[in-house]
Design a protein around this motif. Structure first.
Motif, mmCIF file in Angstrom:
data_model
loop_
_atom_site.group_PDB
_atom_site.id
_atom_site.type_symbol
_atom_site.label_atom_id
_atom_site.label_comp_id
_atom_site.label_asym_id
_atom_site.label_seq_id
_atom_site.Cartn_x
_atom_site.Cartn_y
_atom_site.Cartn_z
ATOM 1 N N ARG A 230 9.093 3.787 -9.431
ATOM 2 C CA ARG A 230 7.748 3.978 -8.875
ATOM 3 C C ARG A 230 6.796 4.437 -9.968
ATOM 4 O O ARG A 230 6.712 5.607 -10.302
ATOM 5 N N ASP A 231 6.089 3.472 -10.531
ATOM 6 C CA ASP A 231 5.233 3.729 -11.680
ATOM 7 C C ASP A 231 3.804 3.994 -11.202
ATOM 8 O O ASP A 231 3.187 3.124 -10.592
ATOM 9 N N PRO A 232 3.276 5.174 -11.486
ATOM 10 C CA PRO A 232 1.933 5.482 -10.982
ATOM 11 C C PRO A 232 0.858 4.526 -11.495
ATOM 12 O O PRO A 232 -0.152 4.319 -10.832
ATOM 13 N N ARG A 233 1.086 3.915 -12.665
ATOM 14 C CA ARG A 233 0.055 2.997 -13.172
ATOM 15 C C ARG A 233 -0.082 1.769 -12.292
ATOM 16 O O ARG A 233 -1.182 1.278 -12.038
ATOM 17 N N LEU A 234 1.084 1.268 -11.790
ATOM 18 C CA LEU A 234 1.031 0.108 -10.899
ATOM 19 C C LEU A 234 0.416 0.499 -9.566
ATOM 20 O O LEU A 234 -0.330 -0.261 -8.957
ATOM 21 N N ALA B 172 0.828 -1.207 0.000
ATOM 22 C CA ALA B 172 0.000 0.000 0.000
ATOM 23 C C ALA B 172 0.866 1.262 0.000
ATOM 24 O O ALA B 172 0.639 2.190 -0.790
ATOM 25 N N GLY B 173 1.870 1.288 0.870
ATOM 26 C CA GLY B 173 2.734 2.467 0.964
ATOM 27 C C GLY B 173 3.436 2.752 -0.361
ATOM 28 O O GLY B 173 3.499 3.893 -0.818
ATOM 29 N N ASP B 174 3.927 1.685 -1.000
ATOM 30 C CA ASP B 174 4.602 1.874 -2.289
ATOM 31 C C ASP B 174 3.630 2.392 -3.341
ATOM 32 O O ASP B 174 3.993 3.194 -4.208
ATOM 33 N N HIS C 228 1.989 9.665 -5.763
ATOM 34 C CA HIS C 228 2.303 11.055 -5.414
ATOM 35 C C HIS C 228 3.721 11.476 -5.822
ATOM 36 O O HIS C 228 3.965 12.636 -6.086
ATOM 37 N N PHE C 229 4.642 10.523 -5.795
ATOM 38 C CA PHE C 229 6.044 10.863 -6.100
ATOM 39 C C PHE C 229 6.613 9.901 -7.130
ATOM 40 O O PHE C 229 7.496 9.107 -6.837
#
Ligand code: ADP
Ligand code: MG
Length: 691
Positions: A204-208, A190-192, A198-199
């Motif tokens: 860190r892919d926003p789609r995933l 969840a945190g990831d 947000h970042f």
């Protein structure tokens, strides 16, 4: 839970402004996800852009102001901007407040498209103000920059700064999904996931991140619906309504038409459900005029044949009166006389009827939801039919189901919900996962077709001439006035003016009535009644006619400002004509200012299939509009969009089913947080997961 007021730089005034975005706690802030991302890194020289190309430029503001446009509703902000290589006029639509927040001399990053002209115009999609420099400026310009839903008082950059301040809490968001589930679906923590939203940097892919949040939300929803089905299965039994069919036969013999194959089919589905001792929970959907009422009336007869009572609940008193008339006619051959229970029935009479229901001497009641407000309202209630059901969410349905019992509260009544707002399957699974669904497709044969025209201003006179032809032939017309944002009073004024204009001009040879929401109930009823009786030729109305009114002689409906209505509402309004044997015509007047509005109007002219329109509506605007208002609570999804996330919905359903099969109460320690999430989401159903 930490409040946003605990954050640096957030006082009670900003907290109030944040509340306008639905943000009260730090968790709300973390859950406030970007709608998209921008890349400002590579600003390009303004003088070297191709027209039509989307690009980012870094410019200085030389002048800024508001300019009205030819279309009254549209206001434009214009700014003269330049960089060392060139100059342009930057334009924004309907964001007048920008003239207050962008100072002359400030530096801007603009993302948008260059259009030809002298000087060229730059249509702005988004912008960042770089003016104040400051240490956090990189947050707003480097890499993928999140764009948040924002307001004038809380701009996206402010949200970015606040989210940056809660980075540690974001990274440590509570993990509600058990490890086995995350593994099976290949989901990040969840945190990831929140960090990726947000970042978004590097891996860190926003789609995933989004996929994880969407799936979690849908899984919780599906677990809740699954648990609800189990609760019902374990709950009170229902009376078996296995009557001999005598009343149904009398009704059917007296019908002036044959039931259609579709009506027969759904009728059988319902009959079968009613014979079981498990309470029926069924949604009957079918377009306006598809003939749901007959089907409901036959089901009610089945209840009475079996020694039970039946109730028909509708949203308004006007509709209750109309349904009473319909039922009176349908049930005439049986000698059954349904009783009307609304606030308008005189008190003593209402008390008498209430006693009749309580003792069982009356067997069928029609009224609003208030009918079920007393625990022992009915002696032996067997079936409740609820018309126009899409106004309720899962929780309200559960409340209703709890109340729908016989006087001893030993037997649960069967429930049949009816709606004329067709719901695409994806949506039905989520919004109505606790129900079985029956659908009547199409309309009875012999019903006249409705032609739909989109009329542009230059053709208005010709359109009126065609309507006068219909009126001279003795038929009638509705004129629906545009939606007005500023309230019932303004809407009423607009409708009154339109009626005056039509009386003085285009329809001066005819009688023109008026019905709107600010009228006294009696006046409104009177206006509708004169139209129904054919005393008035034309009825000018606000959307008060949307539900219920049935005037087969009306063949024309004009909808003014049609571009401001949603697809579902236009389709409903159109359903007011073509109810008799004469073909109907629906004329949409509107000068749309957005592509979506154009697609809506075009769709209406191309098809009368409510299901296709509902699918399109889902694609265009999301589930809120398909189900009526967003506040309906029917889905209340924060992250998921059903039009987009169909695959995730299927996965969530599957995994929820298997989870509940192994652990129906979510009692295993590894499911504890999931259980808490489900209970919180369905907090109005306290016994969920206990049984
Ligand atoms: P709904 O409630 O689905 O909007 P109604 O039940 O009010 O539709 O039916 C609309 C009209 O069609 C009514 O006047 C009804 O009498 C008529 N009707 C219903 N079933 C048939 C049928 N099988 N054949 C012809 N007319 C029908
Ligand atoms: Mg109906």
């Amino acid at each position: 839970m930490a409040s946003v007021e605990d954050l640096p730089g957030v006082g009670s005034a900003s907290a109030k402004r944040l509340a306008g975005l639905g943000i009260a706690t730090v968790d709300d802030l973390i859950a406030h996800l970007p709608v998209r991302y921008l890349r400002y890194d590579d600003a390009r020289p303004l003088g070297r852009l191709q027209t039509g190309e989307e690009a980012t430029v870094r410019v200085t503001v030389n002048r800024i102001g508001v300019r009205p446009t030819r279309q009254r509703r549209l206001r434009m902000v214009e700014a003269a901007v330049s960089d060392p290589t060139g100059a342009a006029i930057a334009i924004w639509f309907n964001q007048e407040y920008l003239v207050r927040s962008i100072a002359v001399g400030s530096e801007l990053l603009l993302r948008g498209t260059l259009e030809p002209g002298r000087p060229p115009r730059f249509k702005v999609k988004t912008h960042e103000i770089l003016g104040d420099g400051g240490p956090s400026i990189g947050l707003h310009t480097q890499g993928l920059v999140p764009v948040y839903p924002a307001t004038e008082a809380v701009p996206a950059r402010r949200i970015r700064e606040m989210v940056d301040a809660v980075r540690p809490a974001t990274a440590e968001a509570i993990e509600a999904l058990p490890t086995w589930m995350r593994r099976r679906l290949s989901l990040p923590h969840a945190g990831d996931a929140f960090m990726a939203m947000h970042f978004p940097r590097g891996p860190r892919d926003p789609r995933l991140g989004r996929r994880r949040l969407v799936l979690e939300e849908l899984i919780v929803m599906q677990l809740g619906l699954g648990a609800l089905r189990r609760l019902e299965a374990l709950g009170r039994p229902a009376p078996r309504l296995d009557g001999d069919g005598a009343l149904r036969l009398m009704v059917r013999r007296a019908l002036p038409f044959e039931l259609t194959a579709e009506q027969e089919r759904v009728g059988e589905e319902i009959t079968r459900d009613l014979r079981r001792d498990r309470p029926m929970r069924r949604l009957l959907q079918g377009e306006v005029g598809s003939g749901k009422t007959v089907v409901a009336a036959l089901a009610m007869c089945q209840a009475v044949e079996s020694g039970r009572q039946a109730a028909l609940l509708v949203p308004t008193e006007t509709l209750a009166e109309q349904h009473l008339r319909t039922l009176d006619t349908l049930l005439a051959p049986t000698g059954l006389t349904p009783v009307l229970m609304t606030g308008k029935v005189p008190k003593a009479e209402r008390e008498r009827r209430r006693m009749a229901l309580r003792t069982g001497t009356a067997s069928i009641a029609v009224g609003t939801q208030a009918l079920l407000s007393e625990a022992d309202a009915f002696h032996t209630l067997g079936l409740v039919v609820v018309d126009e059901q899409h106004r309720f969410g899962v929780e309200q349905r559960q409340l209703l189901a709890d109340r729908a019992t016989d006087a001893g509260a030993e037997l649960a009544a069967h429930l049949l919900y009816m709606t004329a707002t067709p719901i695409p399957r994806t949506l039905a699974i989520t919004a109505y996962g606790d129900l079985q669904v029956s659908t009547i497709r199409g309309r009875p044969p012999g019903r006249a077709p409705v032609e739909t025209l989109w009329v542009r201003e230059p053709d208005r006179e010709a359109a009126y001439e065609r309507i006068r032809g219909e009126l001279r032939a003795g038929r009638q017309a509705y004129v629906i006035c545009p939606l007005v944002d500023v309230g019932v009073a303004a809407e009423a004024r607009a409708a009154t003016e339109e009626a005056d204009r039509l009386r003085a001009g285009p329809f001066s040879a005819f009688t023109v009535g008026l019905a709107h929401g600010a009228q006294k109930a009696d006046d409104k009823r009177e206006a509708m009644a004169s139209f129904a009786a054919g005393v008035t030729d034309v009825l000018v109305a606000t959307t008060v006619v949307e539900v219920g009114i049935d005037v087969p002689n009306a063949t024309v409906i004009i909808i003014e400002g049609a571009d401001r209505f949603g697809i579902a509402q236009l389709h409903q309004l159109r359903g007011r004509v073509g109810r008799g044997t004469q073909p109907g015509v629906c004329m949409l007047f509107g000068e749309p200012t957005s592509d979506d509005a154009i697609r809506r109007l075009e769709a209406l002219t191309q098809t009368t299939d409510g299901f296709r329109l509902a699918e399109l509506d889902l694609d265009l605007r999301g589930e809120g509009s398909v189900l009526g208002t967003r506040q309906s609570g029917a889905t209340d999804l924060r992250y998921a969009r059903l039009a987009r996330d169909r695959r995730e919905l299927a996965q969530a359903r599957q995994i929820a089913r298997r989870t509940l099969r192994d652990d129906p109460r979510l009692a295993k320690p590894e499911h504890a947080l999931l259980r808490a999430a489900v209970r919180e989401r369905f907090h109005d159903i306290p016994r969920l997961l206990d049984a």
